[in-house]
Design a protein around this motif. Sequence first.
Motif, mmCIF file in Angstrom:
data_model
loop_
_atom_site.group_PDB
_atom_site.id
_atom_site.type_symbol
_atom_site.label_atom_id
_atom_site.label_comp_id
_atom_site.label_asym_id
_atom_site.label_seq_id
_atom_site.Cartn_x
_atom_site.Cartn_y
_atom_site.Cartn_z
ATOM 1 N N ILE A 156 -5.908 4.480 -0.702
ATOM 2 C CA ILE A 156 -5.002 3.364 -0.953
ATOM 3 C C ILE A 156 -4.043 3.161 0.214
ATOM 4 O O ILE A 156 -3.502 2.070 0.405
ATOM 5 C CB ILE A 156 -4.214 3.607 -2.262
ATOM 6 N N PRO A 162 -10.255 -1.916 -6.292
ATOM 7 C CA PRO A 162 -10.922 -2.237 -5.016
ATOM 8 C C PRO A 162 -11.575 -3.621 -5.023
ATOM 9 O O PRO A 162 -11.438 -4.376 -4.050
ATOM 10 C CB PRO A 162 -11.961 -1.113 -4.875
ATOM 11 N N ARG A 213 0.821 -1.214 0.000
ATOM 12 C CA ARG A 213 0.000 0.000 0.000
ATOM 13 C C ARG A 213 0.853 1.260 0.000
ATOM 14 O O ARG A 213 0.463 2.277 -0.598
ATOM 15 C CB ARG A 213 -0.951 0.000 1.205
ATOM 16 N N LEU A 266 -11.200 0.953 -0.038
ATOM 17 C CA LEU A 266 -10.637 1.452 -1.288
ATOM 18 C C LEU A 266 -11.765 1.867 -2.231
ATOM 19 O O LEU A 266 -12.757 1.139 -2.384
ATOM 20 C CB LEU A 266 -9.776 0.380 -1.958
#
Length: 458
Positions: free
Chosen positions: A70, A151, A53, A78
């Motif tokens: 993020i 996502p 991340r 997300l």
Amino acid sequence: MKFRPRITIMSAVHDIRKSKHNSVSPSTLVAQEYSAREFNEYLNKTGVHYYIRYILTFASIFGVFPVSNIYRRDVYKLTFRWYYPIAIYSVLLFCGFASIELFSLDYTIRNLNQDNLTAKGGIKKATSGSIFYGNACCALWMFIKLAKKWPKLMQDWRSVEISMRRFGAPRLGWKSTTLAVVLLVFAFTEHGLHNWLNTRPGGKDDIASMSLIDNDDNGSLILLDQSATFTGYLERFSLKTHWYLYDDYDSYNPVKGFLVMWLSLTATFLWNFTDLFIMLVSSALAAQFKKLTKAMHNVRGQMLTMSQWQEYRETYTSLTHLVKKIDDHINVIVALSIGSNIYFICAQLITEIDSIKHSYFRTLFYMYSFMFLVFRTTAVVMQASAINDESKKIVPEIFMCPTHSYSIETQRFLQEVTSDYVALTGLKMFSITRNFLLGVAGAVLTYEIVLIQLQNTN
């Protein structure tokens, strides 16, 4: 009368072996006792998204990967929205890349002729701008499309991680961090050396860094050297590295120079991030297969029940489905990465051969740039091929299944592993395996011979 006790003894031995297998270690017992919700919280500190991340957050700052939130650990937070600032910035970047690409493509069309094909360095000078910014346009557009699906992809990946909770979660912190740091340090070092080599003062074209000012004492003009100022550097950088954007010196202005420099820096980061992203995703998927292989290796030769074989088979199936789902979204990125790297390896190699007759520093730079490109391309192929390598390691573990443990689930598992082909692909046209690296080397050698022959036609 003698045969019945023997049956009883053999059954007892089978029960003892079965009870030994069913006795699990404390760590495995703890993992099995986790609920899906508890393990999801555990993955927020150890999952794949947790380890990558920060790198993706750094990419989003550059506008390359416009996924909101993020940086958060929870994958269910997300999001992607077109009206978010980060997405708007990505669209503006794409427009900037496309604008430069139009000018560079026009320059390529006008200058890609027989004279440039046979001149030393002519091919690279005529095509490098259009290839570089064309690669930036395509890569950015692909990452914007991927950001819309990311996502959901991360949520599906998290579901697979939760289903594998009895095997534990792979730890990728040191590997992902090392890959990112090493690659980006080498990349920006190469970019900095390239800019310094092409913008250092002292050349005959340094009139671009000079300006005329009035001398109040006698009304004459003085030529002022601005090479040491940031404004002078911007002017020299724009005119020497992006010459196809300007008709003459009068068409330059500092705002345009700053935008060109920022777009060039972002395009360089995007070019390297494309390879880094493939390596990060590939290493994470390979680590998931490695967890399954290690778990099967630990029970090699033991008597497993049909339900246990079913669990291993379903875990393998979920992993293969995850690889194919990821490949459906990034196979275009993989093809773009391989194609652009092959071009720049050929261009740098032919330029390095030509630079031997020039200065020592220029030869040293092109040698470093060429070796970095070879290293990066090799790393991408090797990391991506690790998925195929790890998936094949499961076959010997199934072959070690004892006769009394062989069941219909074992047969289905073996048939699935031997008939399925697990690997990342480029546009579904070629698979990334270790053998593919030899194909890349052969393609580079072939194209390089053609380029050398073109230059020797005069």
